[in-house]
Scaffold this motif. Structure first.
Motif, short mmCIF file in Angstrom:
data_model
loop_
_atom_site.label_atom_id
_atom_site.label_comp_id
_atom_site.label_asym_id
_atom_site.label_seq_id
_atom_site.Cartn_x
_atom_site.Cartn_y
_atom_site.Cartn_z
N GLN A 148 4.42 3.88 2.00
CA GLN A 148 3.91 2.65 2.29
C GLN A 148 5.05 1.30 2.39
O GLN A 148 4.72 0.49 3.34
CB GLN A 148 2.89 2.03 1.20
N ARG A 180 -1.92 -5.45 11.11
CA ARG A 180 -1.15 -4.25 10.80
C ARG A 180 -1.08 -3.94 9.29
O ARG A 180 -1.27 -2.70 8.89
CB ARG A 180 -0.15 -4.18 11.65
N GLN A 183 -4.11 -2.90 7.75
CA GLN A 183 -4.52 -1.45 8.05
C GLN A 183 -3.85 -0.40 7.55
O GLN A 183 -4.20 0.49 7.01
CB GLN A 183 -4.17 -1.16 9.79
N VAL A 184 -2.31 -0.78 7.24
CA VAL A 184 -1.70 0.26 6.35
C VAL A 184 -2.24 0.31 4.82
O VAL A 184 -2.38 1.19 4.32
CB VAL A 184 -0.26 -0.09 6.33
N GLN A 186 -5.25 -0.33 3.82
CA GLN A 186 -6.46 0.29 4.03
C GLN A 186 -6.43 1.90 4.00
O GLN A 186 -6.95 2.50 3.48
CB GLN A 186 -7.52 -0.11 5.09
N LEU A 187 -5.44 2.18 4.66
CA LEU A 187 -5.00 3.71 4.87
C LEU A 187 -4.72 4.39 3.69
O LEU A 187 -5.10 5.44 3.65
CB LEU A 187 -3.89 3.80 6.11
N PHE A 188 -3.84 3.73 2.96
CA PHE A 188 -3.24 4.30 1.77
C PHE A 188 -4.49 4.10 0.64
O PHE A 188 -4.56 4.83 -0.55
CB PHE A 188 -2.02 3.78 1.05
N GLN A 190 -8.01 4.44 1.22
CA GLN A 190 -9.22 4.92 1.80
C GLN A 190 -9.79 6.20 1.08
O GLN A 190 -10.96 6.05 0.76
CB GLN A 190 -8.83 5.48 3.34
#
Length: 276
Positions: A148, A180, A183-184, A186-188, A190
């Protein structure tokens, strides 16, 4: 020559007996000295080494435990205590993978030899597996955090390069950068299972295999086992409960439906358990 060897064995046995008496009094350092003398008199006696290893274990001298146990096993591979003590020391030394191997071997030997260690060995195996899993989880979480941070740096470097270009719309660049980064993040975040430490509760694990139970059944003594494990025990080792040592027949095993529901619910909520 033969008389000298016999005398050494007798003296070694006497030192061992004296060591046992001191150990019972919790005088571990003095007992250790007696066992060391016994070993010097009869170095081929594996039991002297395991006795000294236990003293080292009580004194927290983990490396010495490992050394004595390995020496004992080299003399006599079927020593349950040597594998047991070795496994415990390896846990303390954070060598969890080998600790699981040694403790599992100790458990197998205790079953084959009909020795009752109660829940001592099984508890040690569970602890070793728990520690091993914990170490793997710590590594996974560390790598996840590093990834991350790496992605965040890449995004920030990309923004900085764009801002250096003449005529760039700084507001638009900053907006893209923020989106961006979001987004990163949220990705980690999720999936909850990727952001928390994962662990299988001990009460869901079989007392023989130490793995998550798939078909739990209960004995008349109230002990729950995974069916395949307890049936194998009854067929290969003997008709008795491994924990209580009471007589047990296969037809006395009753499905533990409540535990089965709990296990199924846990598996349904934790897909990662397939790799546990």
């Amino acid at each position: 020559m033969a008389m000298s060897i016999a005398k050494g064995k007798a003296s070694g046995a006497q030192q061992k007996e004296r060591g046992n008496q001191l150990f019972a009094q919790r005088k571990y350092e003095q007992a250790l000295a007696c066992y060391t003398e016994a070993i010097s008199l009869n170095p081929r006696q594996a039991a002297y080494l395991t006795n000294r290893a236990l003293c080292h274990l009580k004194l927290g001298a983990w490396s010495q435990v490992v050394e004595d146990c390995r020496s004992a096993i080299s003399l006599e591979q079927g020593l349950t205590k040597a594998h047991f003590f070795l496994g415990q020391a390896l846990i303390e030394l954070e060598s969890y993978e080998e600790a699981v191997v040694q403790l599992t071997r100790a458990h197998e030997l205790s079953r084959e030899q009909g020795k009752n260690f109660g829940d001592d060995i099984t508890s040690a195996v569970r602890l070793a597996k728990k520690k091993r899993w914990g170490a793997l989880e710590e590594k996974r979480l560390t790598e996840q955090n590093e990834l991350q941070q790496f992605l965040t740096r890449l995004i920030t470097d990309h923004r900085d390069r764009q801002l250096e270009v003449t005529g760039t719309n700084a507001q638009a660049v900053e907006k893209e950068h923020s989106e961006r980064l979001k987004q990163v993040e949220q990705l980690f975040q999720q999936a909850d299972e990727t952001t928390r430490k994962r662990e299988v509760p001990e009460y869901l694990c079989g007392k023989i295999s130490y793995e998550l139970m798939s078909d739990p059944c209960i004995t008349p003594s109230g002990i729950t086992y995974d069916r395949k494990d307890i049936e194998e025990h009854l067929q290969r080792v003997g008709h008795f409960d491994p924990v209580t040592r009471k007589k047990l027949l296969q037809e006395e095993l009753v499905p533990n439906l409540v535990m089965k529901e709990v296990v199924d619910a846990f598996v349904a909520e934790n897909g990662w358990v397939e790799d546990y």
